[in-house]
Scaffold this motif. Structure first.
Motif, PDB file in Angstrom:
ATOM      1  N   LEU A  99      10.018  24.002  46.330  1.00 38.80           N
ATOM      2  CA  LEU A  99      11.110  24.560  45.530  1.00 38.80           C
ATOM      3  C   LEU A  99      10.779  24.556  44.044  1.00 38.80           C
ATOM      4  O   LEU A  99      11.075  25.524  43.326  1.00 38.80           O
ATOM      5  CB  LEU A  99      12.389  23.766  45.784  1.00 38.80           C
ATOM      6  CG  LEU A  99      13.089  23.952  47.124  1.00 38.80           C
ATOM      7  CD1 LEU A  99      14.354  23.119  47.189  1.00 38.80           C
ATOM      8  CD2 LEU A  99      13.438  25.426  47.350  1.00 38.80           C
ATOM      9  N   THR A 100      10.185  23.461  43.575  1.00 36.71           N
ATOM     10  CA  THR A 100       9.840  23.367  42.153  1.00 36.71           C
ATOM     11  C   THR A 100       8.824  24.439  41.772  1.00 36.71           C
ATOM     12  O   THR A 100       8.960  25.120  40.741  1.00 36.71           O
ATOM     13  CB  THR A 100       9.264  21.977  41.841  1.00 36.71           C
ATOM     14  OG1 THR A 100      10.224  20.974  42.228  1.00 36.71           O
ATOM     15  CG2 THR A 100       8.965  21.837  40.362  1.00 36.71           C
ATOM     16  N   THR A 101       7.799  24.592  42.614  1.00 34.03           N
ATOM     17  CA  THR A 101       6.780  25.613  42.346  1.00 34.03           C
ATOM     18  C   THR A 101       7.391  27.005  42.362  1.00 34.03           C
ATOM     19  O   THR A 101       7.080  27.850  41.501  1.00 34.03           O
ATOM     20  CB  THR A 101       5.662  25.513  43.396  1.00 34.03           C
ATOM     21  OG1 THR A 101       5.169  24.175  43.450  1.00 34.03           O
ATOM     22  CG2 THR A 101       4.526  26.456  43.048  1.00 34.03           C
ATOM     23  N   CYS A 102       8.258  27.261  43.345  1.00 35.57           N
ATOM     24  CA  CYS A 102       8.922  28.569  43.423  1.00 35.57           C
ATOM     25  C   CYS A 102       9.767  28.827  42.187  1.00 35.57           C
ATOM     26  O   CYS A 102       9.822  29.956  41.676  1.00 35.57           O
ATOM     27  CB  CYS A 102       9.785  28.625  44.682  1.00 35.57           C
ATOM     28  SG  CYS A 102      10.673  30.177  44.889  1.00 35.57           S
ATOM     29  N   THR A 103      10.424  27.785  41.683  1.00 33.49           N
ATOM     30  CA  THR A 103      11.260  27.936  40.495  1.00 33.49           C
ATOM     31  C   THR A 103      10.432  28.356  39.292  1.00 33.49           C
ATOM     32  O   THR A 103      10.809  29.269  38.543  1.00 33.49           O
ATOM     33  CB  THR A 103      12.001  26.618  40.198  1.00 33.49           C
ATOM     34  OG1 THR A 103      12.829  26.284  41.315  1.00 33.49           O
ATOM     35  CG2 THR A 103      12.878  26.763  38.953  1.00 33.49           C
ATOM     36  N   LEU A 178      17.753  23.595  41.631  1.00 32.26           N
ATOM     37  CA  LEU A 178      17.942  22.322  40.939  1.00 32.26           C
ATOM     38  C   LEU A 178      18.850  21.393  41.749  1.00 32.26           C
ATOM     39  O   LEU A 178      18.577  20.195  41.873  1.00 32.26           O
ATOM     40  CB  LEU A 178      18.545  22.567  39.554  1.00 32.26           C
ATOM     41  CG  LEU A 178      18.842  21.319  38.714  1.00 32.26           C
ATOM     42  CD1 LEU A 178      17.545  20.545  38.438  1.00 32.26           C
ATOM     43  CD2 LEU A 178      19.532  21.700  37.403  1.00 32.26           C
ATOM     44  N   GLY A 179      19.920  21.959  42.316  1.00 32.02           N
ATOM     45  CA  GLY A 179      20.826  21.156  43.138  1.00 32.02           C
ATOM     46  C   GLY A 179      20.127  20.569  44.351  1.00 32.02           C
ATOM     47  O   GLY A 179      20.304  19.385  44.673  1.00 32.02           O
ATOM     48  N   ILE A 180      19.317  21.385  45.031  1.00 32.55           N
ATOM     49  CA  ILE A 180      18.593  20.892  46.204  1.00 32.55           C
ATOM     50  C   ILE A 180      17.609  19.804  45.808  1.00 32.55           C
ATOM     51  O   ILE A 180      17.477  18.783  46.499  1.00 32.55           O
ATOM     52  CB  ILE A 180      17.862  22.056  46.912  1.00 32.55           C
ATOM     53  CG1 ILE A 180      18.879  23.061  47.472  1.00 32.55           C
ATOM     54  CG2 ILE A 180      16.976  21.529  48.034  1.00 32.55           C
ATOM     55  CD1 ILE A 180      18.243  24.285  48.088  1.00 32.55           C
ATOM     56  N   LEU A 181      16.924  19.992  44.679  1.00 34.61           N
ATOM     57  CA  LEU A 181      15.960  18.988  44.222  1.00 34.61           C
ATOM     58  C   LEU A 181      16.656  17.667  43.903  1.00 34.61           C
ATOM     59  O   LEU A 181      16.130  16.585  44.206  1.00 34.61           O
ATOM     60  CB  LEU A 181      15.212  19.500  42.988  1.00 34.61           C
ATOM     61  CG  LEU A 181      14.211  20.633  43.237  1.00 34.61           C
ATOM     62  CD1 LEU A 181      13.662  21.167  41.920  1.00 34.61           C
ATOM     63  CD2 LEU A 181      13.065  20.146  44.118  1.00 34.61           C
ATOM     64  N   ILE A 182      17.844  17.730  43.308  1.00 35.66           N
ATOM     65  CA  ILE A 182      18.584  16.505  43.000  1.00 35.66           C
ATOM     66  C   ILE A 182      19.044  15.829  44.291  1.00 35.66           C
ATOM     67  O   ILE A 182      19.018  14.594  44.397  1.00 35.66           O
ATOM     68  CB  ILE A 182      19.775  16.817  42.071  1.00 35.66           C
ATOM     69  CG1 ILE A 182      19.260  17.266  40.702  1.00 35.66           C
ATOM     70  CG2 ILE A 182      20.691  15.614  41.923  1.00 35.66           C
ATOM     71  CD1 ILE A 182      20.347  17.670  39.735  1.00 35.66           C
ATOM     72  N   PHE A 392      24.872  18.316  45.382  1.00 39.23           N
ATOM     73  CA  PHE A 392      25.712  19.214  46.172  1.00 39.23           C
ATOM     74  C   PHE A 392      26.654  20.024  45.287  1.00 39.23           C
ATOM     75  O   PHE A 392      26.899  21.201  45.545  1.00 39.23           O
ATOM     76  CB  PHE A 392      26.509  18.415  47.205  1.00 39.23           C
ATOM     77  CG  PHE A 392      25.797  18.252  48.514  1.00 39.23           C
ATOM     78  CD1 PHE A 392      25.465  19.357  49.285  1.00 39.23           C
ATOM     79  CD2 PHE A 392      25.436  16.994  48.972  1.00 39.23           C
ATOM     80  CE1 PHE A 392      24.793  19.208  50.496  1.00 39.23           C
ATOM     81  CE2 PHE A 392      24.766  16.831  50.176  1.00 39.23           C
ATOM     82  CZ  PHE A 392      24.447  17.947  50.934  1.00 39.23           C
ATOM     83  N   ALA A 393      27.181  19.379  44.234  1.00 36.74           N
ATOM     84  CA  ALA A 393      28.064  20.106  43.311  1.00 36.74           C
ATOM     85  C   ALA A 393      27.309  21.245  42.633  1.00 36.74           C
ATOM     86  O   ALA A 393      27.814  22.370  42.528  1.00 36.74           O
ATOM     87  CB  ALA A 393      28.646  19.146  42.276  1.00 36.74           C
ATOM     88  N   LEU A 394      26.083  20.954  42.171  1.00 37.93           N
ATOM     89  CA  LEU A 394      25.269  22.006  41.554  1.00 37.93           C
ATOM     90  C   LEU A 394      24.893  23.076  42.565  1.00 37.93           C
ATOM     91  O   LEU A 394      24.838  24.278  42.229  1.00 37.93           O
ATOM     92  CB  LEU A 394      24.007  21.393  40.945  1.00 37.93           C
ATOM     93  CG  LEU A 394      24.184  20.602  39.657  1.00 37.93           C
ATOM     94  CD1 LEU A 394      22.875  19.947  39.248  1.00 37.93           C
ATOM     95  CD2 LEU A 394      24.695  21.506  38.536  1.00 37.93           C
TER      96      LEU A 394
END
Length: 456
Positions: A99-103, A178-182, A392-394
């Motif tokens: 996910l980070t790389t895709c971002t 960002l939400g998934i990463l958190i 989850f909120a993000l």
């Protein structure tokens, strides 16, 4: 020759770009997400954190569940503590890396491209747009006013116009990532710093968390050392037919000097939370019984759960009725409703007594004073929970933001005509209708202006 231009550097750079491209592939991220979901389901279906005996009894080798699932498989693969195994955490890290790389490779450049715009100064540039039209009349001034009314942010340069709306839709996917990463970070942090414990505590006793079943490598700091918990009272409410309705524990958090810091009555789905540690009501037992023989001092006898071969739960103890222990009776109870059954040394039922009553047995008066219950508490600490909730909120915010369409409109006013074009990244039909409506409104405004000029 520059070192960065050497063949080795070129090969390394190409391999690195290729690796990043593979990691950022959406198909890889989806595959990892599905694997994580399946593993998480297995952790929900298979009981977590139970004893070896539990798994041996419920997952025997013959017959194996589904033909392969045995207690040896569960323990060897860590399926008894799925969420803290090295391979599950590795899946989370790999998914987070993807996910980070895709971002950085896809989402941020897309946002930058959306923020970087330019005016179309030549009519042929409109031909590459999804929607474009050439009008015989129109003006930048009228279009500017109309687009601002529709919520567009408008930029002007001489006889050219650029307008956009819904840039938040480009930010939405980044917020989702960002939400998934958190959430992933919260799960990993909880696995490293959290712990899981169980305690069976009689009413009236004070305890500190000691019976830890599972803990992360950094969990020692989370285990409470400066306070303890006192079980003021444990009791069970029963229905009219004798079934358990609910069981309760009146708990007090106390410091090392015995001063009360917090008090709460807990029951199923209503835990006690203090200093990052949560106490759940999960089980119960009978710890002991208080009796008196004639005018003797009060005896507090422990009761142990008896093996009934799966035919219900009963607890029992032995009470001597002579000082030399040559005679005695067995006391048996099956719940905390206040009835105890009395058996002689031959195993025959001789009487039943309720709390507060007296009976004659072996030439002495036996008085039942109290059945002492034990509360079964499940104790958890997971410092990663706030991070998970934040993630989850993000995630939900990002999903909502992603529904906004990023729409763009260009216009060019020349001596020969008025050129108008636009495109959007989603809701194409809705945008087409709006585009046609804009054209009609421009033509209407221009027609009205012509009529007013002719009247003058």
């Amino acid at each position: 020759m520059n070192e960065s231009d050497s063949p080795l550097a070129t090969i390394f750079s190409s391999s690195l770009r290729r690796s990043f491209s593979i990691i950022a592939d959406l198909r890889l991220a989806i595959a990892l997400l599905l694997i994580i979901a399946l593993v998480s389901i297995s952790g929900t279906v298979i009981e977590q954190g139970e004893s070896l005996t539990f798994y041996q009894q419920n997952y025997p080798e013959a017959p194996a569940l589904y033909g392969f699932l045995t207690w040896k498989v569960i323990l060897s693969w860590g399926l008894n503590h799925v969420y803290s195994t090295w391979w599950y955490l590795s899946l989370l890290v790999l998914f987070g890396t993807s996910l980070t790389t895709c971002t950085f490779i896809r989402q941020l450049p897309a946002l930058k491209a959306a923020r970087n715009w330019k005016f179309y100064l030549k009519p042929r540039q409109f031909n590459k747009l999804a929607l474009s039209v050439e009008l015989t009349q129109g003006s930048i001034k009228n279009l500017n006013s109309l687009l601002q009314q529709k919520g567009y942010k408008v930029f002007l340069q001489d006889n050219a116009l650029y307008a956009r709306r819904g840039l938040v839709g480009k930010i939405g996917p980044i917020v989702v990532h960002l939400g998934i990463l958190i959430v992933l970070a919260g799960g990993i942090w909880g696995a490293f710093t959290g712990f899981f414990a169980q305690e069976l505590v009689p009413s009236g006793e004070t305890f500190q968390v000691r019976n830890i079943f599972e803990a992360g490598p950094l969990a020692l700091k989370q285990v409470p050392q400066q306070w303890a918990v006192k079980v003021n009272r444990f009791w069970i409410d029963y229905t009219n037919d004798g079934a358990i309705d609910q069981f309760y524990s009146d708990l007090s958090v106390v410091d090392l000097q015995g001063q009360e810091l917090k008090r709460q009555t807990i029951f199923v789905n209503q835990p006690l939370r203090y200093d990052g540690v949560t106490f759940y009501q999960t089980n119960w037992s009978i710890a002991g019984v208080k009796v008196q023989l004639n005018n003797s001092p009060i005896f507090k006898l422990p009761m142990a759960q008896l093996n009934t071969q799966g035919n219900g739960r009963i607890w029992g103890t032995w009470l001597p009725t002579k000082p030399d222990l040559s005679e005695g009776v067995s006391l048996v109870a099956r719940d905390l409703q206040g009835t105890v059954f009395v058996y002689n040394q031959q195993g025959q039922l001789v009487n039943a007594v309720r709390v507060g009553q007296n009976i004659e047995v072996n030439g002495v008066t036996l008085k039942l004073l109290e059945l002492i219950g034990s509360t079964g508490l499940q104790i958890k600490a997971d410092p990663g929970v706030p991070l998970v909730y934040t993630g989850f909120a993000l995630l939900m915010l990002g999903v909502v933001m992603s529904y906004f369409s990023h729409s763009q409109i260009w216009a060019l006013e020349t001596e020969t005509g008025f050129f108008l074009g636009g495109k959007t990244n989603r809701a194409q039909v809705t945008f087409e209708r709006e585009f046609v409506e804009i054209i009609e409104q421009i033509q209407q405004v221009e027609t009205n202006q012509v009529k007013q000029e002719s009247l003058v």
